[in-house]
Design an enzyme around this catalytic site. Structure first.
Site, PDB file in Angstrom:
ATOM      1  N   LYS A   1       0.845  -1.181   0.000  1.00  0.00           N
ATOM      2  CA  LYS A   1       0.000   0.000   0.000  1.00  0.00           C
ATOM      3  C   LYS A   1       0.886   1.239   0.000  1.00  0.00           C
ATOM      4  CE  LYS A   1       0.596   1.981   3.361  1.00  0.00           C
ATOM      5  NZ  LYS A   1       1.840   2.617   3.936  1.00  0.00           N
TER       6      LYS A   1
ATOM      7  N   TYR B   1      -4.787   3.948   6.286  1.00  0.00           N
ATOM      8  CA  TYR B   1      -5.221   3.003   7.315  1.00  0.00           C
ATOM      9  C   TYR B   1      -6.519   3.466   7.965  1.00  0.00           C
ATOM     10  CZ  TYR B   1      -0.805   0.539   6.913  1.00  0.00           C
ATOM     11  OH  TYR B   1       0.245  -0.186   6.444  1.00  0.00           O
TER      12      TYR B   1
END
Ligand code: NDP
Length: 371
Positions: free
Chosen positions: A142, A225
């Site tokens: 990510k 996140y």
């Protein structure tokens, strides 16, 4: 992130990071089932591409704990480092070491079945496309890539090559987070509010503050996140985003990328998601809370490398800790071996980038943005 900043981030925050579900919607998360140990020859062969902080500190050491995955090669811009790491992990120096210039030759090495791309987001697309072209499955870290177009190109390249694409959203494989998702689906009633804060103090002179390599600032790196947590706790996809940001004017870390962002996501059920993300906080923070008509969950640290906690209705949840890194890698290996569907596919990574781009648009215009 440099070593000291990374350490501060992990230890200082008593924390680390987050991520989502197999499919969002109303899918029920399932705890990672233990996979049967396989003899070395039956394990899926992984090549680690990009030997930086995360690869060296977390992924390579935890590959040893995998039941279905084994290290067979390293790919790096630095041949000497690659040879050193190959030696450290007992790899064949002839078949197990590649530079980026040479990596297209991996197509001739059948031992390599997966390439794990762990470089800055600015070259995730290039390395994913090259790995797919060589016929290898891909796990990509990510944030998936700087733009929606890049993400789509990565998905298309993997589809065309007939290989799987997993995004390294380790929280979808971590026991506390999985339990939190389960509680949200089954025990909280109707979810009304989800909140998540993720941030730390970024160092200087890093690719993370150079837009070309990072694609953006705190939102791309750590705020993702919080976006993930809002998605996987609510179990819904946002329809509208509103956001504001603050960038300290005299701090050279924020010439190209943003510092602190505050954002609100509207969900179809009427649930509201609020998140923050930052690169200048005195110390690391990673936490979330979901409030429903029948109960609540909260966690801090929620998305660290280790030591995560979870409370359900104010009581510590009974969760047996697991190795989220090994579970993540073994999941892809299992999908390859048993033809299963990847829990954190490219489409999930693309959706996060779409939401983050809408957050940026809202920050720039001062207006809500529809998704
Ligand atoms: P580092 O800077 O520590 O390492 C990145 C590595 O990528 C370098 O060591 C280098 O390896 C390689 N690389 C290739 N191109 C470049 C470039 N242009 N500039 C710098 N390095 C380059 O980064 P991290 O390991 O912290 O992060 C890498 C990726 O992993 C990012 O996408 C990040 O978001 C993600 N990450 C995920 C975490 C998680 O918990 N899921 C935690 C931390 C990071 P080499 O010298 O071998 O070529």
């Amino acid at each position: 992130m440099d070593a000291i900043t990374r350490r501060t981030f992990i230890a200082g925050s008593a924390a680390g990071l987050v991520a989502g579900l197999p499919t969002f919607g109303n899918a029920s998360p399932e705890l990672q089932e233990p996979t049967a140990a396989k003899p070395a020859g039956d394990k899926v062969g992984w090549a680690i591409l990009g030997l930086g902080g995360y690869a060296m500190g977390q992924i390579l050491p935890n590959l040893k704990a995998c039941e279905r995955s084994r290290l067979v090669a390293v790919i790096s811009g630095d041949r000497d480092k690659a040879k050193r790491v190959a030696g450290q992990y007992g790899l064949d120096q002839a078949k197990g070491v590649y530079t980026y210039d040479e990596m297209d030759r991996i197509k001739d090495n059948p031992e390599i079945q997966v390439v794990y791309v762990i470089t800055p987001p600015g070259n995730h697309r290039e390395f994913t496309e090259r790995a797919a072209k060589a016929g290898k499955h891909v796990c990509c870290e990510k944030p998936m890539a700087p733009s929606v177009a890049d993400c789509q190109a990565m998905i298309d390249a993997c589809k065309k090559a007939g290989v799987l694409l997993q995004i390294g959203y380790r929280s979808h494989y971590e026991a506390n987070n999985l339990r939190a998702m389960e509680a949200c689906r089954k025990e909280l009633g109707q979810i009304r509010s989800v909140t998540s804060d993720h941030g730390f103090n970024i160092g200087r002179g890093l690719w993370r503050t150079q837009k070309k390599w990072s694609g953006g600032g705190s939102m791309m790196d750590i705020g993702i996140y919080a976006v993930q947590a809002l998605r996987y706790l609510s179990g819904e996809e946002p329809t509208e985003v509103y956001a504001t940001w603050t960038n300290p004017p005299n701090d050279d870390r924020f010439k190209e990328v943003e510092d602190t962002v505050s954002f609100t996501l509207k969900f179809p059920s009427g649930a509201v998601g609020t998140g923050t993300s930052g690169y200048s906080w005195s110390r690391g923070v990673n936490r979330y809370m979901a409030l429903g008509t029948n109960g609540r969950v909260d966690a801090e640290p929620a998305t660290s490398y280790g030591g995560n906690t979870l409370r359900i209705n104010y009581r510590p949840a009974e969760v047996t800790p697991n190795n989220q890194f090994a579970a993540q890698m073994d999941h892809l290996s299992e999908c390859i071996q048993d033809k299963k569907v990847v829990r954190t596919p490219g489409e999930m990574g693309l959706q996060d980038i779409r939401i983050i781009q809408a957050i940026y648009d809202s920050c720039r215009t001062g207006r809500p943005v529809k998704l």
